[in-house]
Design an enzyme around this catalytic site. Sequence first.
Site, PDB file in Angstrom:
ATOM      1  N   GLU A   1       0.910  -0.968   0.051  1.00 47.96           N
ATOM      2  CA  GLU A   1      -0.103   0.135   0.079  1.00 47.96           C
ATOM      3  C   GLU A   1       0.918   1.187  -0.081  1.00 47.96           C
ATOM      4  O   GLU A   1       0.404   2.151  -0.869  1.00 47.96           O
ATOM      5  CB  GLU A   1      -1.016  -0.025   1.332  1.00 47.96           C
ATOM      6  CG  GLU A   1      -0.625   0.475   2.379  1.00 47.96           C
ATOM      7  CD  GLU A   1       0.330  -0.345   3.283  1.00 47.96           C
ATOM      8  OE1 GLU A   1       1.170  -1.193   2.917  1.00 47.96           O
ATOM      9  OE2 GLU A   1      -0.197  -0.658   4.595  1.00 47.96           O
TER      10      GLU A   1
ATOM     11  N   ASP B   1       7.324   3.971   2.461  1.00 49.82           N
ATOM     12  CA  ASP B   1       7.648   4.711   3.469  1.00 49.82           C
ATOM     13  C   ASP B   1       9.024   5.346   3.416  1.00 49.82           C
ATOM     14  O   ASP B   1       9.661   5.991   2.744  1.00 49.82           O
ATOM     15  CB  ASP B   1       6.894   4.313   5.010  1.00 49.82           C
ATOM     16  CG  ASP B   1       7.249   5.440   5.792  1.00 49.82           C
ATOM     17  OD1 ASP B   1       7.848   6.499   5.417  1.00 49.82           O
ATOM     18  OD2 ASP B   1       6.740   5.397   7.156  1.00 49.82           O
TER      19      ASP B   1
ATOM     20  N   ARG C   1      11.246   2.528   2.595  1.00 47.35           N
ATOM     21  CA  ARG C   1      11.406   1.902   1.689  1.00 47.35           C
ATOM     22  C   ARG C   1      11.953   0.509   2.122  1.00 47.35           C
ATOM     23  O   ARG C   1      12.661  -0.574   1.400  1.00 47.35           O
ATOM     24  CB  ARG C   1      12.422   2.511   0.436  1.00 47.35           C
ATOM     25  CG  ARG C   1      12.412   1.469  -0.694  1.00 47.35           C
ATOM     26  CD  ARG C   1      12.996   2.761  -1.932  1.00 47.35           C
ATOM     27  NE  ARG C   1      11.964   3.369  -2.483  1.00 47.35           N
ATOM     28  CZ  ARG C   1      12.040   4.495  -3.302  1.00 47.35           C
ATOM     29  NH1 ARG C   1      13.113   4.765  -3.896  1.00 47.35           N
ATOM     30  NH2 ARG C   1      10.954   5.057  -3.954  1.00 47.35           N
ATOM     31  N   THR C   2      12.164   0.319   3.427  1.00 43.64           N
ATOM     32  CA  THR C   2      13.017  -0.753   4.237  1.00 43.64           C
ATOM     33  C   THR C   2      12.075  -1.931   3.700  1.00 43.64           C
ATOM     34  O   THR C   2      12.758  -2.930   3.297  1.00 43.64           O
ATOM     35  CB  THR C   2      12.976  -0.617   5.591  1.00 43.64           C
ATOM     36  OG1 THR C   2      13.296   0.514   5.947  1.00 43.64           O
ATOM     37  CG2 THR C   2      13.943  -1.612   6.179  1.00 43.64           C
TER      38      THR C   2
ATOM     39  N   LYS D   1       5.923   8.113  -0.251  1.00 45.15           N
ATOM     40  CA  LYS D   1       5.948   9.241   0.439  1.00 45.15           C
ATOM     41  C   LYS D   1       7.457   9.802  -0.013  1.00 45.15           C
ATOM     42  O   LYS D   1       8.473   9.124  -0.148  1.00 45.15           O
ATOM     43  CB  LYS D   1       6.076   8.829   1.909  1.00 45.15           C
ATOM     44  CG  LYS D   1       5.107   8.501   2.506  1.00 45.15           C
ATOM     45  CD  LYS D   1       5.013   8.247   4.216  1.00 45.15           C
ATOM     46  CE  LYS D   1       3.921   7.705   4.661  1.00 45.15           C
ATOM     47  NZ  LYS D   1       3.753   7.258   6.154  1.00 45.15           N
TER      48      LYS D   1
ATOM     49  N   ILE E   1      -0.908   8.057   6.389  1.00 42.11           N
ATOM     50  CA  ILE E   1      -2.194   7.707   5.487  1.00 42.11           C
ATOM     51  C   ILE E   1      -2.681   6.502   6.333  1.00 42.11           C
ATOM     52  O   ILE E   1      -2.352   5.591   6.896  1.00 42.11           O
ATOM     53  CB  ILE E   1      -1.845   7.153   4.381  1.00 42.11           C
ATOM     54  CG1 ILE E   1      -0.687   8.087   3.648  1.00 42.11           C
ATOM     55  CG2 ILE E   1      -2.909   6.895   3.379  1.00 42.11           C
ATOM     56  CD1 ILE E   1       0.010   7.496   2.540  1.00 42.11           C
TER      57      ILE E   1
ATOM     58  N   TYR F   1      -5.568   4.029   6.126  1.00 39.91           N
ATOM     59  CA  TYR F   1      -6.342   3.163   5.065  1.00 39.91           C
ATOM     60  C   TYR F   1      -7.470   2.966   5.339  1.00 39.91           C
ATOM     61  O   TYR F   1      -7.867   2.313   6.740  1.00 39.91           O
ATOM     62  CB  TYR F   1      -5.513   2.058   4.376  1.00 39.91           C
ATOM     63  CG  TYR F   1      -4.106   2.439   3.603  1.00 39.91           C
ATOM     64  CD1 TYR F   1      -4.390   3.050   2.464  1.00 39.91           C
ATOM     65  CD2 TYR F   1      -2.950   2.954   4.356  1.00 39.91           C
ATOM     66  CE1 TYR F   1      -3.339   3.291   1.576  1.00 39.91           C
ATOM     67  CE2 TYR F   1      -1.930   3.102   3.481  1.00 39.91           C
ATOM     68  CZ  TYR F   1      -2.311   3.649   2.345  1.00 39.91           C
ATOM     69  OH  TYR F   1      -0.872   4.385   1.491  1.00 39.91           O
TER      70      TYR F   1
ATOM     71  N   GLU G   1      -8.240  -0.357   7.749  1.00 40.11           N
ATOM     72  CA  GLU G   1      -7.652  -0.412   9.283  1.00 40.11           C
ATOM     73  C   GLU G   1      -8.883   0.271  10.025  1.00 40.11           C
ATOM     74  O   GLU G   1      -8.689   0.325  11.350  1.00 40.11           O
ATOM     75  CB  GLU G   1      -6.366   0.687   9.249  1.00 40.11           C
ATOM     76  CG  GLU G   1      -5.117   0.256   8.615  1.00 40.11           C
ATOM     77  CD  GLU G   1      -4.081   1.242   8.438  1.00 40.11           C
ATOM     78  OE1 GLU G   1      -3.100   1.004   7.754  1.00 40.11           O
ATOM     79  OE2 GLU G   1      -4.388   2.450   8.717  1.00 40.11           O
TER      80      GLU G   1
END
Length: 200
Positions: free
Chosen positions: A110, A113, A115-116, A153, A182, A184, A187
């Site tokens: 989704e 952030d 990227r980890t 992001k 964000i 969603y 959630e």
Amino acid sequence: MVEKVYVTYNQVHKLCQASADKILNDFQPNLMIAIGGGGYVPARILRSFLKRPDSPNIPIQAIGLSLYETLTTSDPVETPGTKVTRTQWLDFSSLEISNLIGKNILIVDEVDDTRTTLEYAVKELEKDVETAAKKLGRESERAIFCIFVLHNKDKPKKGHLPQEMMEEGRYLAANSVSDVWICYPWEATDIDEHDRLATS
Ligand code: 5GP
């Protein structure tokens, strides 16, 4: 205090729809790998838009990766962890991994952030598919990975994706946002309140 942005199911649906043609034309995925839990709903929606007449639905496989620990049950803003944990992975003993050899695989999540998570997913999947291909004597058949996220992001990233993936346009974000949190729809415990916040 981090700004919260509420996204509705309708908006998620339209973000998937808006990206489908590009994904089909540029990448033609044979299967999707949804990163759970945020990638599940977008992958399922996308599948409807990627369906071609006379072709079967694109299969969706699931992996579970966890980077964030929820601090409280009432606050959706979560604190970043430092390490990715596998909560679910593809099964080496079944056909799951060998099914990926030589395929165009779309990884769906989704949000990108730090990227980890995406770095981990791409590295580990590439490694596992390569190992399976070697085992089966199919080294010449390369799996090609592409990424789709609803939101990227726009911020400095901790994780890195393969340079060729970026250069070849195998990274697609439907929307670019600033460093907000964000929320969603899946959630939400009160979807009417969520939708109200999305329009206020
Ligand atoms: P990354 O590894 O890119 O830092 O984070 C990836 C995961 O963190 C996402 O798949 C998601 O579960 C969670 N995450 C990061 N930012 C957000 C956000 O703004 N909203 C929500 N709901 N989850 C987020």
